[in-house]
Design an enzyme around this catalytic site. Structure first.
Site, mmCIF file in Angstrom:
data_model
loop_
_atom_site.group_PDB
_atom_site.id
_atom_site.type_symbol
_atom_site.label_atom_id
_atom_site.label_comp_id
_atom_site.label_asym_id
_atom_site.label_seq_id
_atom_site.Cartn_x
_atom_site.Cartn_y
_atom_site.Cartn_z
ATOM 1 N N PRO A 1 -21.584 -25.910 17.178
ATOM 2 C CA PRO A 1 -23.032 -26.479 16.727
ATOM 3 C C PRO A 1 -23.305 -27.044 15.527
ATOM 4 C CG PRO A 1 -23.070 -24.565 18.164
ATOM 5 C CD PRO A 1 -21.565 -24.682 17.748
ATOM 6 N N CYS A 2 -23.829 -28.225 15.600
ATOM 7 C CA CYS A 2 -24.088 -28.742 14.380
ATOM 8 C C CYS A 2 -25.415 -28.670 13.620
ATOM 9 C CB CYS A 2 -23.876 -30.104 14.411
ATOM 10 S SG CYS A 2 -25.100 -31.115 15.516
ATOM 11 N N PRO A 3 -26.621 -28.155 14.298
ATOM 12 C CA PRO A 3 -27.894 -28.116 13.883
ATOM 13 C C PRO A 3 -27.874 -27.035 12.670
ATOM 14 C CG PRO A 3 -28.241 -27.910 16.045
ATOM 15 C CD PRO A 3 -26.828 -27.988 15.819
ATOM 16 N N PRO A 4 -27.142 -26.161 12.446
ATOM 17 C CA PRO A 4 -27.184 -25.259 11.288
ATOM 18 C C PRO A 4 -26.899 -25.906 9.759
ATOM 19 C CG PRO A 4 -25.841 -24.074 13.023
ATOM 20 C CD PRO A 4 -26.102 -25.511 13.513
ATOM 21 N N PHE A 5 -26.121 -26.963 9.877
ATOM 22 C CA PHE A 5 -25.639 -27.846 8.813
ATOM 23 C C PHE A 5 -26.371 -29.087 8.827
ATOM 24 C CE2 PHE A 5 -22.350 -25.180 10.553
ATOM 25 C CZ PHE A 5 -22.311 -24.300 9.445
#
Length: 414
Positions: free
Chosen positions: A77-81
């Site tokens: 998943p990319c939302p954390p970054f």
């Protein structure tokens, strides 16, 4: 030569999977949370072992059963970054990057390949990146990060992706990043036949307007509504190319559409701009689901380019390179990691030989406190001192907040 086996986590609709297959890998397993994306994988590769569910759930798959696989790959998943988000990093319940790295200690793959958004390359995550490199080194891997643009590998859109590749020490000297080979076709050239599919006589004129590389296609999430072509700046860029970015069309323009018509893209058009052959790879679900699967994917040509280089390294092709020290992403983190006692900012400054200013060190410490358990404490000099604590990221802990989050938000996670 026997085929090389890959386990792919967070596989999505198969962009990375197809690219790795074209590079020479055979899928031993693909794991995906979204049922519709998993259905797409099954639709196109019915013989694959596709597991549906939370990739960190031991009931879905057992990493121990895939020990010594040739490659562990995934688009976690990319939302954390993401720059568009809060950049919570290790504090984001969706973060699986550190967990994927820990799998190397269980599965012992010969190689690891993880891709994510450009935001992970930002200064905010320098310590996070350093932790990943150091952890992989402890596990016996040589790792490197690289920011790659899809337009350099045959895809007519920018789409920067930050990629981590790690290999065992005996294979690492044979790995080199793929050389860029800039795209030769623009959006107009790539899509003119699809725009003319219903007889639109002005398709060639439109293609002249769209004689550019596209901005990054954004798939969005279940949480934020239907399909469109991204934020305001992206929509403006699409408009300059004669494309209406406020949604996705059901069909190409009609034969009598006027010359100044700004058409919307169809799902098939978006798939082609992502590097898929829309006639050979089919997507399950309705239009919005299909668009989300396509827009969130890793373009197959980019995955193929990296995959080929990993294959070459695993086969020890070419001359081995002399191993050089990996780039240090965060000297403040490395100093604190090596220290046995808390350090003040002045002491950190002295140990890194002045490579950062005091203000830069202070900013790095603020970033560190977001991803690691550490708080300033009083020193003998009266100045605050810092000691590196535990990494906050999920790495498989039974009591981690991620479990509660996933239980409550499962239907909105994508």
């Amino acid at each position: 030569m026997s085929s090389l086996r890959v386990v792919e986590i967070c596989a999505g609709a198969g962009g990375q999977a197809l690219g790795l297959e074209l590079a020479g890998f055979e899928h031993a397993l693909a794991v995906e949370l979204d049922p519709m994306a998993a259905e797409t994988l099954k639709l196109n590769r019915p013989k694959w072992d596709v597991r549906v569910g939370d990739v960190a759930d031991p009931a879905v798959w057992d990493p121990e059963q895939f020990r010594d696989v040739d490659l562990l790959a995934g688009g976690v998943p990319c939302p954390p970054f993401s720059i568009a988000g809060k950049q919570l990093g290790a504090n984001d319940e969706r973060d699986l990057f550190a967990w994927a790295v820990e799998l190397c200690g269980i599965m012992r793959p010969r190689a690891l390949m993880l891709e994510n958004v450009r935001g992970l390359s930002a200064p905010r995550f320098s310590a996070y990146r350093q932790h990943v490199l150091d952890r992989l080194n402890e596990l016996g891997y040589v790792a490197d990060w690289r920011l790659l643009h899809a337009s350099d590998y045959g895809v007519p859109q920018l789409r920067p992706r930050f990629v981590l590749v790690a290999l065992r020490e005996e294979d690492a000297p044979y790995f080199i990043w793929p050389e860029a080979s800039p795209v030769g076709r623009t959006v107009g050239e790539e899509l003119v036949d699809l725009m003319a599919a219903n007889g639109w006589k002005h398709a060639s004129h439109w293609a002249g307007r769209a004689n550019k590389i596209a901005p990054t296609i954004v798939g969005g999430s279940k949480k934020h509504g239907g399909a469109d072509l991204g934020p305001t700046r992206a929509k403006r860029a699409w408009r300059d190319m004669g494309v209406d970015g406020l949604g996705v069309a059901d069909a190409a323009p009609s034969a009598d559409a006027p010359e100044d018509h700004d058409p919307k893209l169809t799902v098939e058009m978006v798939a082609r701009l992502q590097g898929w052959d829309e006639k050979k790879w089919h997507f399950a679900g309705r239009k919005t689901s299909k668009y989300r699967q396509i827009g969130n994917a890793f373009p197959p040509p980019v995955a193929r380019a990296i995959g080929r280089q990993i294959v070459a390294a695993l086969n020890h092709e070419g001359e081995p390179r002399v191993h050089t020290e990996a780039v240090a992403h965060d000297e403040v983190y490395r100093v604190l990691r090596a220290a046995t006692d808390p350090l003040t900012i002045a002491e950190i400054f002295e140990r890194i030989d002045g490579s950062l200013t005091l203000e830069e060190i202070e900013l790095r410490l603020k970033h560190l406190m977001r991803d690691f358990n550490m708080q300033p404490i009083d020193s003998e000099s009266g100045e605050p001192a810092y000691k590196l604590g535990d990494f906050r990221a999920f790495i498989g802990q039974d009591d981690h907040v991620r479990h509660e989050y996933l239980a409550q938000m499962r239907s909105k996670v994508s």
